[in-house]
Design an enzyme around this catalytic site. Structure first.
Site, PDB file in Angstrom:
ATOM      1  N   SER A 175     -29.893  85.962  39.189  1.00 39.69           N
ATOM      2  CA  SER A 175     -29.162  86.367  38.001  1.00 39.69           C
ATOM      3  C   SER A 175     -30.097  86.384  36.793  1.00 39.69           C
ATOM      4  O   SER A 175     -31.122  87.065  36.823  1.00 39.69           O
ATOM      5  CB  SER A 175     -27.952  85.450  37.801  1.00 39.69           C
ATOM      6  OG  SER A 175     -27.042  86.012  36.889  1.00 39.69           O
ATOM      7  N   ASP A 274     -20.587  92.558  43.565  1.00 38.12           N
ATOM      8  CA  ASP A 274     -21.216  92.127  42.315  1.00 38.12           C
ATOM      9  C   ASP A 274     -21.145  93.290  41.320  1.00 38.12           C
ATOM     10  O   ASP A 274     -21.728  94.348  41.566  1.00 38.12           O
ATOM     11  CB  ASP A 274     -22.674  91.743  42.575  1.00 38.12           C
ATOM     12  CG  ASP A 274     -23.364  91.184  41.342  1.00 38.12           C
ATOM     13  OD1 ASP A 274     -22.780  91.235  40.236  1.00 38.12           O
ATOM     14  OD2 ASP A 274     -24.496  90.683  41.486  1.00 38.12           O
ATOM     15  N   HIS A 304     -21.446  87.895  43.311  1.00 38.49           N
ATOM     16  CA  HIS A 304     -22.549  87.386  42.503  1.00 38.49           C
ATOM     17  C   HIS A 304     -22.707  85.877  42.723  1.00 38.49           C
ATOM     18  O   HIS A 304     -21.745  85.120  42.677  1.00 38.49           O
ATOM     19  CB  HIS A 304     -22.291  87.666  41.022  1.00 38.49           C
ATOM     20  CG  HIS A 304     -23.501  87.451  40.159  1.00 38.49           C
ATOM     21  ND1 HIS A 304     -24.528  88.380  40.093  1.00 38.49           N
ATOM     22  CD2 HIS A 304     -23.869  86.428  39.353  1.00 38.49           C
ATOM     23  CE1 HIS A 304     -25.458  87.934  39.256  1.00 38.49           C
ATOM     24  NE2 HIS A 304     -25.093  86.758  38.803  1.00 38.49           N
TER      25      HIS A 304
END
Length: 335
Positions: A175, A274, A304
């Site tokens: 991320s 995601d 995610h």
């Protein structure tokens, strides 16, 4: 941007994981103030942390090293003990996720992830505690990452065991951490001032990139775990320079020309549920267009940050694929 069609699919998440996700959503959403600041006092009530442990647990011990106390810059070193003294063990410099604004290397999810990396790859894992937004905006996170690399270069004999091989160095992040790893790598490749640290691979797990336009995934994947346009917009406003928009080079890799850099071979991980997946695929395609070697690893039924939940079979599968990537890159650079 085009995306594959998830309309006929349904995201299935085990009950235990759903509870953890609900906690994380509540934890972060309630800490974000309308003025763009974060209630750190509230976060501390729920931010359960793992202390360093010099005693090996599942063959991995941990220790913390301070780089600059004035900015709380430190890292946690994860040491694998199930390796032979004569082995040349790779070093993975890891940047945690959290939207540039949350979490740390000693947060339980990331302490657990890095322990698994250290044990299963195996590798020495250096997990960086960089400064957080909005108190510290761009480029503070990139500066901190770069300074940790420089610290390792200059102090490797005092910090790393003798069999830790910095000529087999990988950057990794998920991320926001994937974004930081990418941008620190650009600086390292540009400046070429680290003779001991040789960056041989990039492990980019669902990296956080963006732009002003809304992608098909952002528009269609509504109600997904942890990520929404509202949450990501807040994170960009917290991290980017005052007055900048999401087309800033920190958010949009294609704003920077890396074609002339010795940028490392990259593994890009994407998940089907995601909302950021179109940006991640664009990153992969941009790397190839820039003349760099890149591999796309897809988990069509995942979301995610799925890999921080060890109860998911796909989390273990991803670590095995990362192990394969590390072994391939090490072999390629040993010939």
């Amino acid at each position: 941007m085009a995306t594959d069609d998830n309309k006929q699919k349904k995201l299935t998440i085990p009950f235990k994981t759903r509870i953890a996700i609900a906690f994380l959503n509540t934890f972060t959403d309630n800490a974000q103030r309308s003025d763009g600041s974060i209630n750190r006092r509230f976060l501390r009530l729920f931010d359960f942390r793992a202390p360093p442990n010099p005693k090996p647990v599942n063959s991995v011990s941990t220790s913390d090293f301070v780089v600059d106390p004035s900015r709380d810059l430190w890292f946690r070193l994860f040491t694998p003990h199930a390796v032979s003294a004569g082995d040349r063990v790779p070093v993975v410099i890891f940047f945690h996720g959290g939207g540039f604004a949350f979490l740390s290397p000693n947060a339980h999810p990331y302490d657990g992830v890095c322990r698994r990396f250290a044990r299963k790859l195996p590798a020495y894992v250096v997990s960086v505690n960089y400064r957080l937004a909005p108190e510290h905006r761009y480029p503070a996170q990139y500066d901190d990452g770069y300074d940790v690399v420089r610290f390792l270069e200059e102090n490797r004999g005092e910090v790393l065991p003798a069999n830790a091989d910095l000529s087999r160095c990988f950057f990794a992040g998920d991320s926001a951490g994937g974004n930081i790893a990418h941008n620190v790598a650009i600086r390292v490749c540009r400046e070429r001032c680290f003779p001991a640290v040789k960056l041989v691979g990039m492990i980019s797990i669902q990296p956080f990139f963006g732009g002003e336009e809304r992608t098909e995934a952002e528009k269609s994947l509504v109600g997904m775990p942890l990520v929404s346009p509202e949450r990501t917009d807040w994170c960009w406003r917290a991290m980017l320079p005052e007055g900048a928009n999401r087309d800033h080079e920190a958010a949009k890799p294609s704003a920077v020309d890396i074609s002339g850099l010795d940028y490392p071979d990259t593994m890009v991980v994407v998940a089907g549920f995601d909302p950021l997946k179109d940006w991640q695929r664009s990153y992969f395609e941009w790397l190839k267009l820039s003349g760099k070697r890149a591999t796309l690893v897809e988990y069509p039924n995942m979301f995610h940050a799925f890999y921080i939940f060890p109860e998911l079979p796909e989390a273990g599968q991803l670590i095995q694929q990362i192990k394969d990537f590390v072994e391939e890159r090490v072999a390629s650079n040993s010939t």
